[in-house]
Design a protein around this motif. Structure first.
Motif, mmCIF file in Angstrom:
data_model
loop_
_atom_site.group_PDB
_atom_site.id
_atom_site.type_symbol
_atom_site.label_atom_id
_atom_site.label_comp_id
_atom_site.label_asym_id
_atom_site.label_seq_id
_atom_site.Cartn_x
_atom_site.Cartn_y
_atom_site.Cartn_z
ATOM 1 N N ASP A 126 -48.188 25.563 9.686
ATOM 2 C CA ASP A 126 -49.413 25.835 8.929
ATOM 3 C C ASP A 126 -50.054 24.514 8.543
ATOM 4 O O ASP A 126 -49.551 23.789 7.669
ATOM 5 N N SER A 127 -51.158 24.187 9.169
ATOM 6 C CA SER A 127 -51.792 22.884 8.959
ATOM 7 C C SER A 127 -52.381 22.744 7.562
ATOM 8 O O SER A 127 -52.398 21.645 6.996
ATOM 9 N N ASP A 128 -52.849 23.843 6.968
ATOM 10 C CA ASP A 128 -53.434 23.770 5.630
ATOM 11 C C ASP A 128 -52.384 23.345 4.602
ATOM 12 O O ASP A 128 -52.637 22.469 3.759
ATOM 13 N N THR A 129 -51.216 23.986 4.652
ATOM 14 C CA THR A 129 -50.156 23.618 3.715
ATOM 15 C C THR A 129 -49.678 22.200 3.982
ATOM 16 O O THR A 129 -49.406 21.429 3.051
ATOM 17 N N CYS A 130 -49.558 21.845 5.255
ATOM 18 C CA CYS A 130 -49.126 20.496 5.616
ATOM 19 C C CYS A 130 -50.075 19.460 5.032
ATOM 20 O O CYS A 130 -49.643 18.492 4.382
ATOM 21 N N ASP A 131 -51.374 19.647 5.227
ATOM 22 C CA ASP A 131 -52.359 18.692 4.700
ATOM 23 C C ASP A 131 -52.317 18.640 3.178
ATOM 24 O O ASP A 131 -52.403 17.566 2.569
ATOM 25 N N SER A 132 -52.167 19.807 2.548
ATOM 26 C CA SER A 132 -52.110 19.886 1.091
ATOM 27 C C SER A 132 -50.896 19.130 0.556
ATOM 28 O O SER A 132 -50.986 18.394 -0.436
ATOM 29 N N GLU A 133 -49.765 19.301 1.225
ATOM 30 C CA GLU A 133 -48.535 18.654 0.773
ATOM 31 C C GLU A 133 -48.595 17.140 0.981
ATOM 32 O O GLU A 133 -48.089 16.374 0.159
ATOM 33 N N LEU A 134 -49.214 16.711 2.074
ATOM 34 C CA LEU A 134 -49.328 15.278 2.332
ATOM 35 C C LEU A 134 -50.191 14.589 1.278
ATOM 36 O O LEU A 134 -49.976 13.416 0.952
ATOM 37 N N GLU A 135 -51.155 15.322 0.719
ATOM 38 C CA GLU A 135 -52.027 14.747 -0.311
ATOM 39 C C GLU A 135 -51.272 14.467 -1.608
ATOM 40 O O GLU A 135 -51.713 13.661 -2.425
ATOM 41 N N THR A 136 -50.152 15.156 -1.806
ATOM 42 C CA THR A 136 -49.399 15.019 -3.063
ATOM 43 C C THR A 136 -47.968 14.569 -2.802
ATOM 44 O O THR A 136 -47.047 14.994 -3.500
ATOM 45 N N SER A 137 -47.768 13.731 -1.792
ATOM 46 C CA SER A 137 -46.403 13.372 -1.359
ATOM 47 C C SER A 137 -45.967 11.993 -1.853
ATOM 48 O O SER A 137 -45.130 11.344 -1.237
ATOM 49 N N ASP A 138 -46.533 11.535 -2.980
ATOM 50 C CA ASP A 138 -46.199 10.192 -3.463
ATOM 51 C C ASP A 138 -44.703 10.025 -3.714
ATOM 52 O O ASP A 138 -44.119 8.989 -3.381
ATOM 53 N N ARG A 139 -44.081 11.039 -4.298
ATOM 54 C CA ARG A 139 -42.648 10.909 -4.618
ATOM 55 C C ARG A 139 -41.815 10.845 -3.338
ATOM 56 O O ARG A 139 -40.903 10.024 -3.219
ATOM 57 N N ASN A 140 -42.121 11.714 -2.381
ATOM 58 C CA ASN A 140 -41.407 11.653 -1.104
ATOM 59 C C ASN A 140 -41.681 10.331 -0.390
ATOM 60 O O ASN A 140 -40.790 9.783 0.283
ATOM 61 N N MET A 141 -42.894 9.813 -0.530
ATOM 62 C CA MET A 141 -43.209 8.524 0.089
ATOM 63 C C MET A 141 -42.350 7.423 -0.523
ATOM 64 O O MET A 141 -41.859 6.529 0.180
ATOM 65 N N SER A 142 -42.165 7.494 -1.832
ATOM 66 C CA SER A 142 -41.321 6.482 -2.482
ATOM 67 C C SER A 142 -39.880 6.600 -1.994
ATOM 68 O O SER A 142 -39.187 5.587 -1.835
ATOM 69 N N LEU A 143 -39.415 7.837 -1.757
ATOM 70 C CA LEU A 143 -38.087 8.024 -1.179
ATOM 71 C C LEU A 143 -37.991 7.383 0.198
ATOM 72 O O LEU A 143 -36.997 6.726 0.531
ATOM 73 N N ALA A 144 -39.030 7.567 1.008
ATOM 74 C CA ALA A 144 -39.021 7.007 2.356
ATOM 75 C C ALA A 144 -39.004 5.478 2.323
ATOM 76 O O ALA A 144 -38.277 4.839 3.105
ATOM 77 N N TYR A 145 -39.769 4.885 1.432
ATOM 78 C CA TYR A 145 -39.750 3.423 1.306
ATOM 79 C C TYR A 145 -38.365 2.937 0.868
ATOM 80 O O TYR A 145 -37.854 1.919 1.369
ATOM 81 N N MET A 146 -37.763 3.653 -0.069
ATOM 82 C CA MET A 146 -36.415 3.286 -0.522
ATOM 83 C C MET A 146 -35.413 3.393 0.622
ATOM 84 O O MET A 146 -34.590 2.491 0.844
ATOM 85 N N LEU A 147 -35.477 4.486 1.383
ATOM 86 C CA LEU A 147 -34.565 4.678 2.509
ATOM 87 C C LEU A 147 -34.765 3.604 3.574
ATOM 88 O O LEU A 147 -33.798 3.084 4.146
ATOM 89 N N ARG A 148 -36.006 3.274 3.830
ATOM 90 C CA ARG A 148 -36.307 2.239 4.820
ATOM 91 C C ARG A 148 -35.786 0.871 4.369
ATOM 92 O O ARG A 148 -35.270 0.089 5.176
ATOM 93 N N SER A 149 -35.878 0.591 3.078
ATOM 94 C CA SER A 149 -35.429 -0.709 2.577
ATOM 95 C C SER A 149 -33.928 -0.902 2.748
ATOM 96 O O SER A 149 -33.450 -2.034 2.856
ATOM 97 N N TYR A 150 -33.167 0.209 2.775
ATOM 98 C CA TYR A 150 -31.723 0.129 2.965
ATOM 99 C C TYR A 150 -31.296 0.408 4.410
ATOM 100 O O TYR A 150 -30.111 0.536 4.698
ATOM 101 N N GLY A 151 -32.267 0.529 5.314
ATOM 102 C CA GLY A 151 -31.936 0.720 6.720
ATOM 103 C C GLY A 151 -31.490 2.125 7.076
ATOM 104 O O GLY A 151 -30.943 2.342 8.158
ATOM 105 N N MET A 152 -31.762 3.088 6.213
ATOM 106 C CA MET A 152 -31.373 4.475 6.500
ATOM 107 C C MET A 152 -32.358 5.131 7.468
ATOM 108 O O MET A 152 -32.003 6.067 8.177
ATOM 109 N N ILE A 153 -33.613 4.692 7.454
ATOM 110 C CA ILE A 153 -34.596 5.152 8.441
ATOM 111 C C ILE A 153 -35.269 3.921 9.043
ATOM 112 O O ILE A 153 -35.383 2.879 8.383
ATOM 113 N N GLN A 154 -35.712 4.038 10.280
ATOM 114 C CA GLN A 154 -36.327 2.913 10.985
ATOM 115 C C GLN A 154 -37.838 3.078 11.130
ATOM 116 O O GLN A 154 -38.557 2.106 11.294
#
Length: 414
Positions: A158-186
């Protein structure tokens, strides 16, 4: 003969809980905040692929909603299938965190997310799928294909929900930056979150979820298509982690009270597995403080009370319950079809799965006589839901004009 004992039971259960108005819809995603809070549905899928789905209102059982965090165990299964347990364990642990789903938490020693059911772990798992070099599009297509195999039909995003969720994904984005900083994601943090949010935006119904859960419960074999979607070992591993961490910081209370491997999602769904027997799903959008659907959670509590589902309960499991159905000459009557009697011989231990098979067999049988004997001589034990359902079978056959005799020499129904 067509009658729906199990459907009637599920509708009765939904009506018992319909007045519960506790909880609130998820407010942090605009599309979910605007969702209708009233839908209420439940579905079973047996290990033979028989699905029973009911809604409180017309259309509730067929309503599609985004899978959200219910995707986590299935994505974990796909990563395990592709990379193996040892490789996945390098990046994601299996210990319950005891924290909310979106906490910024990692293991202090290894810097791995605690488990794949919290967001940090789920984002990491998503990035293992289809290899580190995969594009977002290819990774999402692989996930969608795998989820569709589990459900037995083609699913969509569902693209509408996907777009809506991406607009409010700051917390998940911070998780991704944290994971990337420790080499858990590339991958870049942005691409990682787009891939993860698309995974969460796959549309399902309660029937889809019950089928997907049943595939795990069935050792990775899709009950209807019979495709080995993942290995038995993978299915066991996923359900084990669901049991310890699937309900976030309410996981301990859930396992003590309901006792099934389970997973919830903020769109309002909860899935559960009864290994070797059932996949169960319930849906109602209003959530408690832990992010779990209030009414869906109550459905599982009632099911455990009525059916004895708890994994720690010493319930025996019914398998091949119908020994035979035959038509014999009836000494008590004379002439035409009235001179015949249908004898249904049951055996073993009778539980919900056994009763579901018994009723399906009865419905499919072409009765030659109104005189029916149900022979329990070879039955060892009938649990509480088995007794209730056998009584319901008897009553419905009588209402259909049958004359029923139950032979119960060992009083297993008493």
């Amino acid at each position: 003969m067509k009658d729906d004992v199990i459907g009637d039971y599920l509708r009765e259960l939904l009506k018992k809980l319909q007045d519960n108005s506790e909880g609130e819809v998820a407010a942090y995603i605009p599309e979910l905040a605007a969702a209708d809070p009233e839908p209420f549905a439940v579905a079973f899928c047996t290990n033979e692929g028989q699905v029973y789905a009911e809604g409180l209102r017309e259309g509730d059982a067929e309503r599609e909603f985004t899978i959200q965090s219910l995707s986590k165990p299935f994505a974990y299964a796909l990563a395990l299938k592709e990379e193996g347990l040892e490789e996945v364990a390098r990046f994601v642990g299996v210990e319950p965190s005891g924290e909310a789903f979106n906490e910024l938490s990692l293991d202090k020693a290894t810097k791995r997310p605690m488990n794949p059911m919290i967001n940090a772990g789920a984002i990491t798992v998503n990035q293992l799928i289809n290899g580190e070099e995969s594009s977002v599009e290819d990774r999402v297509n692989k996930i969608l294909e795998f989820f569709s195999d589990l459900a037995g039909r083609q699913l969509r995003i569902d693209s509408d929900t996907c777009d809506s969720e991406l607009e409010t994904s700051d917390r998940n984005m911070s998780l991704a930056y944290m994971l990337r900083s420790y080499g858990m994601i590339q991958d870049s943090a942005e691409d990682a979150i787009v891939s993860y949010v698309k995974q969460c935006s796959i549309m399902v119904t309660v029937s889809d979820l019950a089928m997907m859960a049943a595939t795990l419960a069935n050792g990775g074999v899709q009950p209807r298509t019979h495709k080995q979607v993942c290995s038995r070992r993978v299915a066991i591993q996923v359900q084990a982690v669901m049991a310890s961490a699937g309900m976030y910081n309410a996981a301990g209370r859930w396992m003590a009270s309901v006792g099934l491997p389970a997973k919830s999602g903020v769109s309002g769904g909860i899935i559960g597995t009864l290994p070797g027997r059932l996949g169960i799903a319930a849906f109602s959008p209003k959530l408690d403080e832990a992010g779990n659907s209030v009414r869906a959670k109550r459905v599982f509590e009632y099911l455990d009370r009525d059916m004895g589902l708890h994994l720690m309960a010493p319930e025996k499991q019914g398998r091949v319950a119908v020994r035979s159905i035959s038509t014999v000459e009836d000494d008590q009557t004379s002439g035409g079809s009235q001179g015949k009697r249908t004898v249904i011989r049951l055996q073993g231990d009778i539980d919900f799965n056994a009763c579901e098979k018994i009723w399906r067999t009865i419905q499919e049988h072409d009765f030659e006589s109104e005189n029916v004997t149900v022979d329990l001589e070879k039955v060892d034990e009938v649990n509480s839901v088995g007794k209730r359902m056998i009584g319901e079978f008897r009553d419905r056959l009588v209402r259909n004009g049958m004359k029923i005799e139950i032979v119960d020499p060992d009083e297993v129904l008493s």
